[in-house]
Design a protein around this motif. Structure first.
Motif, short mmCIF file in Angstrom:
data_model
loop_
_atom_site.label_atom_id
_atom_site.label_comp_id
_atom_site.label_asym_id
_atom_site.label_seq_id
_atom_site.Cartn_x
_atom_site.Cartn_y
_atom_site.Cartn_z
N UNK A 145 -26.53 -31.86 20.23
CA UNK A 145 -25.64 -31.27 21.21
C UNK A 145 -24.56 -30.45 20.50
N UNK A 146 -24.37 -29.21 20.93
CA UNK A 146 -23.34 -28.36 20.35
C UNK A 146 -21.96 -28.80 20.84
N UNK A 147 -21.00 -28.78 19.94
CA UNK A 147 -19.61 -29.06 20.31
C UNK A 147 -19.08 -27.93 21.18
N UNK A 148 -18.37 -28.27 22.25
CA UNK A 148 -17.81 -27.27 23.16
C UNK A 148 -16.29 -27.25 23.06
N UNK A 149 -15.70 -26.24 23.68
CA UNK A 149 -14.25 -26.17 23.73
C UNK A 149 -13.67 -27.38 24.45
N UNK A 150 -14.37 -27.84 25.48
CA UNK A 150 -13.91 -29.02 26.23
C UNK A 150 -13.90 -30.26 25.34
N UNK A 151 -14.91 -30.38 24.47
CA UNK A 151 -14.96 -31.52 23.54
C UNK A 151 -13.73 -31.51 22.62
N UNK A 152 -13.43 -30.32 22.09
CA UNK A 152 -12.29 -30.20 21.19
C UNK A 152 -11.00 -30.50 21.93
N UNK A 153 -10.87 -29.95 23.15
CA UNK A 153 -9.66 -30.16 23.95
C UNK A 153 -9.43 -31.64 24.23
N UNK A 154 -10.51 -32.35 24.58
CA UNK A 154 -10.40 -33.77 24.90
C UNK A 154 -9.97 -34.57 23.68
N UNK A 155 -10.57 -34.28 22.54
CA UNK A 155 -10.26 -35.01 21.31
C UNK A 155 -8.84 -34.70 20.82
N UNK A 156 -8.42 -33.44 20.99
CA UNK A 156 -7.10 -33.02 20.50
C UNK A 156 -5.98 -33.33 21.48
N UNK A 157 -6.35 -33.63 22.72
CA UNK A 157 -5.34 -33.92 23.72
C UNK A 157 -4.60 -32.69 24.21
N UNK A 158 -5.31 -31.56 24.27
CA UNK A 158 -4.71 -30.31 24.76
C UNK A 158 -5.65 -29.70 25.79
N UNK A 159 -5.24 -28.58 26.37
CA UNK A 159 -6.07 -27.91 27.36
C UNK A 159 -7.12 -27.03 26.68
N UNK A 160 -8.17 -26.71 27.44
CA UNK A 160 -9.18 -25.81 26.89
C UNK A 160 -8.59 -24.42 26.65
N UNK A 161 -7.60 -24.04 27.45
CA UNK A 161 -6.94 -22.74 27.25
C UNK A 161 -6.23 -22.70 25.90
N UNK A 162 -5.62 -23.81 25.53
CA UNK A 162 -4.96 -23.88 24.22
C UNK A 162 -5.98 -23.78 23.09
N UNK A 163 -7.10 -24.48 23.24
CA UNK A 163 -8.16 -24.40 22.24
C UNK A 163 -8.65 -22.97 22.11
N UNK A 164 -8.84 -22.30 23.23
CA UNK A 164 -9.30 -20.92 23.20
C UNK A 164 -8.31 -20.01 22.48
N UNK A 165 -7.01 -20.22 22.73
CA UNK A 165 -6.00 -19.40 22.06
C UNK A 165 -6.01 -19.63 20.55
N UNK A 166 -6.18 -20.90 20.15
CA UNK A 166 -6.20 -21.22 18.73
C UNK A 166 -7.41 -20.58 18.04
#
Length: 346
Positions: free
Chosen positions: A1-22
Protein backbone atom coordinates in the motif's frame (compact mmCIF):
# COMPACT_ATOMS: atom_id res chain seq x y z
CA UNK A 1 0.00 0.00 0.00
CA UNK A 2 1.35 3.42 -0.97
CA UNK A 3 1.60 6.02 1.78
CA UNK A 4 -0.90 8.87 1.26
CA UNK A 5 -1.06 12.45 2.42
CA UNK A 6 -3.83 11.40 4.81
CA UNK A 7 -1.52 8.77 6.35
CA UNK A 8 1.16 11.39 6.94
CA UNK A 9 -1.36 13.88 8.33
CA UNK A 10 -2.76 11.33 10.78
CA UNK A 11 0.67 10.27 12.02
CA UNK A 12 1.93 13.87 12.30
CA UNK A 13 -1.22 15.18 13.91
CA UNK A 14 -1.80 17.90 11.30
CA UNK A 15 -4.23 18.51 8.45
CA UNK A 16 -3.76 17.15 4.95
CA UNK A 17 -3.62 20.77 3.76
CA UNK A 18 -0.58 21.33 5.98
CA UNK A 19 1.08 18.19 4.62
CA UNK A 20 0.42 19.40 1.08
CA UNK A 21 1.97 22.80 1.84
CA UNK A 22 5.06 21.17 3.34
CA UNK A 23 5.61 18.70 0.51
CA UNK A 24 5.21 21.47 -2.05
CA UNK A 25 7.51 23.79 -0.07
CA UNK A 26 4.86 26.49 0.29
CA UNK A 27 4.85 29.24 2.90
CA UNK A 28 2.51 29.38 5.87
CA UNK A 29 4.00 26.51 7.90
CA UNK A 30 6.14 26.90 11.02
CA UNK A 31 9.68 25.54 10.71
CA UNK A 32 9.16 23.05 13.53
CA UNK A 33 5.97 21.75 11.88
CA UNK A 34 7.68 21.55 8.51
CA UNK A 35 10.53 19.48 9.91
CA UNK A 36 8.11 17.23 11.82
CA UNK A 37 5.98 16.54 8.75
CA UNK A 38 9.00 15.81 6.56
CA UNK A 39 10.38 13.46 9.21
CA UNK A 40 7.06 11.58 9.34
CA UNK A 41 6.93 11.44 5.54
CA UNK A 42 10.39 9.91 5.51
CA UNK A 43 9.53 7.49 8.32
CA UNK A 44 6.43 6.24 6.48
CA UNK A 45 8.37 5.76 3.26
CA UNK A 46 6.51 8.40 1.28
CA UNK A 47 9.67 9.92 -0.14
CA UNK A 48 11.05 6.49 -0.98
CA UNK A 49 7.84 5.73 -2.86
CA UNK A 50 8.34 8.85 -4.93
CA UNK A 51 11.78 7.66 -5.99
CA UNK A 52 10.89 4.03 -6.76
CA UNK A 53 11.69 3.16 -10.38
CA UNK A 54 8.55 3.01 -12.47
CA UNK A 55 6.36 4.43 -9.74
CA UNK A 56 3.40 6.20 -11.25
CA UNK A 57 3.72 8.89 -8.62
CA UNK A 58 7.38 9.69 -9.24
CA UNK A 59 6.74 13.22 -8.09
CA UNK A 60 6.03 15.34 -5.08
CA UNK A 61 2.71 17.16 -5.14
CA UNK A 62 2.20 16.07 -8.73
CA UNK A 63 5.45 17.69 -9.93
CA UNK A 64 7.83 15.23 -11.66
CA UNK A 65 11.19 14.85 -9.93
CA UNK A 66 14.18 16.41 -11.65
CA UNK A 67 17.09 15.28 -9.52
CA UNK A 68 20.05 17.68 -9.44
CA UNK A 69 23.54 17.26 -7.98
CA UNK A 70 24.35 20.03 -5.51
CA UNK A 71 27.48 20.64 -3.43
CA UNK A 72 27.80 22.65 -0.21
CA UNK A 73 31.31 23.71 0.83
CA UNK A 74 31.66 24.77 4.48
CA UNK A 75 34.63 25.66 6.69
CA UNK A 76 35.72 23.04 9.18
CA UNK A 77 36.81 23.65 12.76
CA UNK A 78 35.17 24.27 16.14
CA UNK A 79 32.58 26.81 14.99
CA UNK A 80 29.39 25.41 16.54
CA UNK A 81 27.10 27.40 14.27
CA UNK A 82 28.80 26.09 11.12
CA UNK A 83 28.63 22.54 12.48
CA UNK A 84 24.92 23.04 13.22
CA UNK A 85 24.43 24.38 9.70
CA UNK A 86 26.16 21.30 8.28
CA UNK A 87 23.78 19.11 10.29
CA UNK A 88 20.80 21.00 8.88
CA UNK A 89 22.06 20.43 5.35
CA UNK A 90 22.42 16.73 6.19
CA UNK A 91 18.81 16.70 7.43
CA UNK A 92 17.66 18.18 4.13
CA UNK A 93 19.73 15.69 2.15
CA UNK A 94 17.77 12.92 3.87
CA UNK A 95 14.34 14.30 3.02
CA UNK A 96 14.72 15.97 -0.38
CA UNK A 97 14.39 13.26 -3.05
CA UNK A 98 14.85 15.82 -5.82
CA UNK A 99 18.45 16.70 -4.87
CA UNK A 100 21.64 14.74 -4.47
CA UNK A 101 23.30 16.90 -1.83
CA UNK A 102 26.98 16.51 -0.99
CA UNK A 103 28.54 18.39 1.93
CA UNK A 104 32.26 19.22 1.99
CA UNK A 105 34.38 20.56 4.86
CA UNK A 106 37.44 22.66 4.06
CA UNK A 107 39.89 24.47 6.36
CA UNK A 108 38.07 27.79 6.68
CA UNK A 109 41.08 30.09 6.62
CA UNK A 110 42.96 28.54 3.70
CA UNK A 111 41.64 30.25 0.55
CA UNK A 112 43.86 28.18 -1.74
CA UNK A 113 42.31 24.94 -0.47
CA UNK A 114 38.83 26.34 -1.00
CA UNK A 115 39.73 27.48 -4.51
CA UNK A 116 41.08 24.03 -5.33
CA UNK A 117 37.88 22.39 -4.08
CA UNK A 118 35.75 24.70 -6.22
CA UNK A 119 37.87 23.95 -9.28
CA UNK A 120 37.51 20.22 -8.57
CA UNK A 121 33.71 20.55 -8.71
CA UNK A 122 33.72 21.74 -12.31
CA UNK A 123 31.90 19.20 -14.45
CA UNK A 124 30.75 17.28 -11.36
CA UNK A 125 28.18 19.61 -9.82
CA UNK A 126 25.05 21.36 -11.02
CA UNK A 127 25.11 23.94 -8.25
CA UNK A 128 27.51 25.00 -5.49
CA UNK A 129 26.86 26.82 -2.24
CA UNK A 130 29.75 27.99 -0.10
CA UNK A 131 30.95 29.95 2.89
CA UNK A 132 34.31 31.39 1.96
CA UNK A 133 36.82 34.15 2.46
CA UNK A 134 36.53 37.19 0.24
CA UNK A 135 39.96 36.50 -1.29
CA UNK A 136 41.32 36.91 -4.85
CA UNK A 137 41.93 33.18 -5.44
CA UNK A 138 38.44 32.34 -4.15
CA UNK A 139 36.84 35.00 -6.32
CA UNK A 140 38.71 33.73 -9.38
CA UNK A 141 37.66 30.13 -8.66
CA UNK A 142 34.02 31.24 -8.39
CA UNK A 143 34.29 33.10 -11.70
CA UNK A 144 35.77 30.01 -13.32
CA UNK A 145 33.08 27.72 -11.91
CA UNK A 146 30.27 30.08 -12.89
CA UNK A 147 31.83 30.50 -16.32
CA UNK A 148 31.54 26.76 -16.86
CA UNK A 149 27.78 27.01 -16.32
CA UNK A 150 27.60 26.01 -12.65
CA UNK A 151 25.46 28.37 -10.53
CA UNK A 152 27.22 29.48 -7.35
CA UNK A 153 25.50 30.78 -4.21
CA UNK A 154 27.20 32.41 -1.22
CA UNK A 155 26.06 31.52 2.29
CA UNK A 156 26.26 33.36 5.64
CA UNK A 157 29.08 35.65 4.41
CA UNK A 158 28.85 37.20 0.95
CA UNK A 159 31.74 37.56 -1.52
CA UNK A 160 32.18 40.72 -3.57
CA UNK A 161 32.36 41.09 -7.35
CA UNK A 162 31.62 37.49 -8.31
CA UNK A 163 28.90 36.08 -10.61
CA UNK A 164 26.93 34.36 -7.85
CA UNK A 165 23.22 33.65 -8.36
CA UNK A 166 22.30 34.74 -4.85
CA UNK A 167 23.24 35.13 -1.20
CA UNK A 168 21.55 33.36 1.72
CA UNK A 169 22.22 34.85 5.13
CA UNK A 170 21.59 37.80 7.38
CA UNK A 171 22.41 41.44 6.73
CA UNK A 172 25.74 41.41 8.55
CA UNK A 173 26.11 45.17 8.64
CA UNK A 174 22.71 45.41 10.37
CA UNK A 175 23.83 42.69 12.79
CA UNK A 176 26.89 44.73 13.73
CA UNK A 177 24.78 47.83 14.27
CA UNK A 178 22.42 45.84 16.48
CA UNK A 179 25.38 44.57 18.53
CA UNK A 180 26.62 48.13 19.01
CA UNK A 181 23.18 49.32 20.04
CA UNK A 182 22.76 46.52 22.57
CA UNK A 183 26.21 46.95 24.06
CA UNK A 184 25.71 50.69 24.45
CA UNK A 185 22.31 50.21 26.09
CA UNK A 186 23.62 47.55 28.47
CA UNK A 187 26.61 49.66 29.53
CA UNK A 188 24.54 52.71 30.48
CA UNK A 189 27.72 54.79 30.60
CA UNK A 190 28.86 57.76 28.56
CA UNK A 191 32.45 56.50 28.38
CA UNK A 192 34.13 53.11 28.46
CA UNK A 193 36.53 50.74 26.75
CA UNK A 194 35.30 47.92 24.54
CA UNK A 195 37.09 45.23 22.52
CA UNK A 196 36.22 43.25 19.42
CA UNK A 197 36.99 39.65 18.49
CA UNK A 198 36.67 38.41 14.90
CA UNK A 199 37.31 35.11 13.18
CA UNK A 200 38.91 36.86 10.22
CA UNK A 201 38.13 40.17 8.58
CA UNK A 202 38.82 38.38 5.29
CA UNK A 203 35.29 37.10 5.76
CA UNK A 204 33.16 39.86 4.29
CA UNK A 205 30.45 39.12 6.82
CA UNK A 206 32.85 39.74 9.72
CA UNK A 207 34.12 42.93 8.10
CA UNK A 208 30.55 44.17 7.62
CA UNK A 209 29.66 43.42 11.25
CA UNK A 210 32.69 45.38 12.41
CA UNK A 211 31.73 48.32 10.20
CA UNK A 212 28.15 48.31 11.45
CA UNK A 213 29.30 48.14 15.08
CA UNK A 214 31.77 51.01 14.67
CA UNK A 215 29.18 53.16 12.93
CA UNK A 216 26.63 52.61 15.68
CA UNK A 217 29.11 53.55 18.40
CA UNK A 218 30.16 56.65 16.49
CA UNK A 219 26.54 57.71 15.94
CA UNK A 220 24.95 56.87 19.31
CA UNK A 221 27.73 56.18 21.84
CA UNK A 222 30.74 58.35 20.92
CA UNK A 223 32.18 58.06 24.41
CA UNK A 224 32.77 54.32 23.98
CA UNK A 225 36.20 53.59 22.53
CA UNK A 226 37.34 50.40 20.81
CA UNK A 227 40.73 49.60 22.33
CA UNK A 228 41.51 46.39 20.44
CA UNK A 229 40.34 44.07 17.69
CA UNK A 230 41.73 40.55 17.83
CA UNK A 231 41.36 37.96 15.04
CA UNK A 232 41.02 34.46 16.47
CA UNK A 233 40.27 32.35 13.36
CA UNK A 234 37.05 31.09 15.03
CA UNK A 235 39.18 28.88 17.30
CA UNK A 236 37.98 28.29 20.86
CA UNK A 237 41.41 27.88 22.47
CA UNK A 238 42.83 30.88 20.65
CA UNK A 239 39.80 32.91 21.74
CA UNK A 240 40.49 31.88 25.32
CA UNK A 241 44.17 32.83 25.31
CA UNK A 242 43.51 36.14 23.56
CA UNK A 243 40.71 36.97 26.00
CA UNK A 244 42.92 36.17 29.01
CA UNK A 245 45.59 38.55 27.68
CA UNK A 246 43.00 41.22 26.90
CA UNK A 247 41.45 41.14 30.38
CA UNK A 248 44.87 41.33 32.01
CA UNK A 249 45.81 44.35 29.89
CA UNK A 250 42.54 46.23 30.48
CA UNK A 251 41.29 45.80 34.05
CA UNK A 252 38.73 48.51 33.30
CA UNK A 253 37.38 46.88 30.11
CA UNK A 254 33.64 47.51 29.94
CA UNK A 255 32.44 45.45 27.00
CA UNK A 256 33.25 42.75 24.43
CA UNK A 257 31.66 42.13 21.05
CA UNK A 258 32.54 38.79 19.48
CA UNK A 259 31.86 39.07 15.75
CA UNK A 260 32.32 35.37 14.96
CA UNK A 261 32.84 32.09 16.81
CA UNK A 262 34.89 31.45 19.95
CA UNK A 263 32.25 32.34 22.56
CA UNK A 264 33.28 29.37 24.69
CA UNK A 265 36.85 30.61 25.00
CA UNK A 266 35.86 34.19 25.81
CA UNK A 267 33.27 33.06 28.37
CA UNK A 268 35.80 30.80 30.06
CA UNK A 269 38.29 33.67 30.35
CA UNK A 270 35.62 36.00 31.79
CA UNK A 271 34.52 33.41 34.34
CA UNK A 272 38.07 32.56 35.46
CA UNK A 273 38.82 36.27 35.90
CA UNK A 274 35.61 36.75 37.87
CA UNK A 275 34.50 39.43 35.44
CA UNK A 276 31.52 37.71 33.81
CA UNK A 277 29.13 40.08 35.60
CA UNK A 278 31.10 43.31 35.11
CA UNK A 279 31.95 43.05 31.39
CA UNK A 280 29.06 43.30 28.93
CA UNK A 281 29.45 40.47 26.41
CA UNK A 282 27.57 40.42 23.10
CA UNK A 283 28.07 37.54 20.65
CA UNK A 284 26.44 35.65 17.82
CA UNK A 285 24.34 32.50 17.36
CA UNK A 286 22.14 30.59 19.75
CA UNK A 287 23.89 27.25 20.34
CA UNK A 288 24.02 24.71 23.14
CA UNK A 289 26.94 26.72 24.57
CA UNK A 290 25.56 30.24 24.26
CA UNK A 291 22.33 29.06 25.87
CA UNK A 292 24.33 28.26 29.02
CA UNK A 293 26.24 31.54 28.90
CA UNK A 294 23.03 33.54 28.56
CA UNK A 295 21.36 31.74 31.45
CA UNK A 296 24.42 32.18 33.69
CA UNK A 297 24.73 35.85 32.79
CA UNK A 298 28.18 35.50 31.23
CA UNK A 299 26.71 36.59 27.89
CA UNK A 300 24.22 39.42 27.79
CA UNK A 301 22.85 38.83 24.29
CA UNK A 302 23.33 36.57 21.28
CA UNK A 303 22.40 37.81 17.81
CA UNK A 304 20.96 34.75 16.14
CA UNK A 305 20.27 33.54 12.62
CA UNK A 306 18.33 30.36 11.89
CA UNK A 307 20.53 27.65 10.32
CA UNK A 308 17.53 25.46 9.50
CA UNK A 309 15.88 28.23 7.49
CA UNK A 310 19.15 29.15 5.78
CA UNK A 311 19.88 25.56 4.77
CA UNK A 312 16.36 25.08 3.42
CA UNK A 313 16.45 28.37 1.50
CA UNK A 314 19.91 27.66 0.09
CA UNK A 315 19.00 24.20 -1.20
CA UNK A 316 15.67 25.35 -2.61
CA UNK A 317 17.08 28.39 -4.41
CA UNK A 318 20.21 26.59 -5.62
CA UNK A 319 18.13 23.70 -6.98
CA UNK A 320 15.95 26.17 -8.88
CA UNK A 321 19.03 27.84 -10.31
CA UNK A 322 20.45 24.46 -11.36
CA UNK A 323 17.20 23.75 -13.23
CA UNK A 324 17.34 27.11 -14.96
CA UNK A 325 14.24 28.41 -13.21
CA UNK A 326 13.60 32.00 -12.13
CA UNK A 327 16.38 34.07 -10.60
CA UNK A 328 16.62 32.62 -7.07
CA UNK A 329 16.84 35.91 -5.18
CA UNK A 330 15.28 36.52 -1.81
CA UNK A 331 15.39 38.76 1.26
CA UNK A 332 18.10 38.51 3.88
CA UNK A 333 17.48 35.97 6.63
CA UNK A 334 15.83 37.49 9.69
CA UNK A 335 18.15 38.13 12.63
CA UNK A 336 17.01 38.07 16.23
CA UNK A 337 18.45 39.27 19.52
CA UNK A 338 18.26 36.52 22.15
CA UNK A 339 18.44 37.26 25.87
CA UNK A 340 18.14 35.08 28.96
CA UNK A 341 14.44 35.92 29.12
CA UNK A 342 13.46 34.90 25.59
CA UNK A 343 15.56 31.81 24.80
CA UNK A 344 13.36 29.72 22.48
CA UNK A 345 12.67 26.04 23.06
CA UNK A 346 14.95 23.55 21.33
Amino acid sequence: MRTTLADIAKEAGVSTATVDRVLNNRDGVKERTRGHVLAIAGKLGYLDDMLRPGASGAAIGGVPLDIVDLDIVLPGGTNTFINNLADRFADIAAIRPDVNLRIHSIEGFEPVLLAEKLEALRGKSQGVGLIGLDHPVVREAIRSLAGSGVPVMTLVSDISHVPRVGYVGIDNRAAGRLAGYLLGRFLKAETGKVALFAGSLSYRGHEEREMGFRHMLREEYPGLSIVELREIRDDTERAYSEAVALLARYPDLAGIYNIGAGNRGISRALQEAGREKSVVFIGHELTEHTRRFLISGTMDAAIDQNPRVEAREAVDRLARAARGEENPTGPATRLQAIFKENIPEV
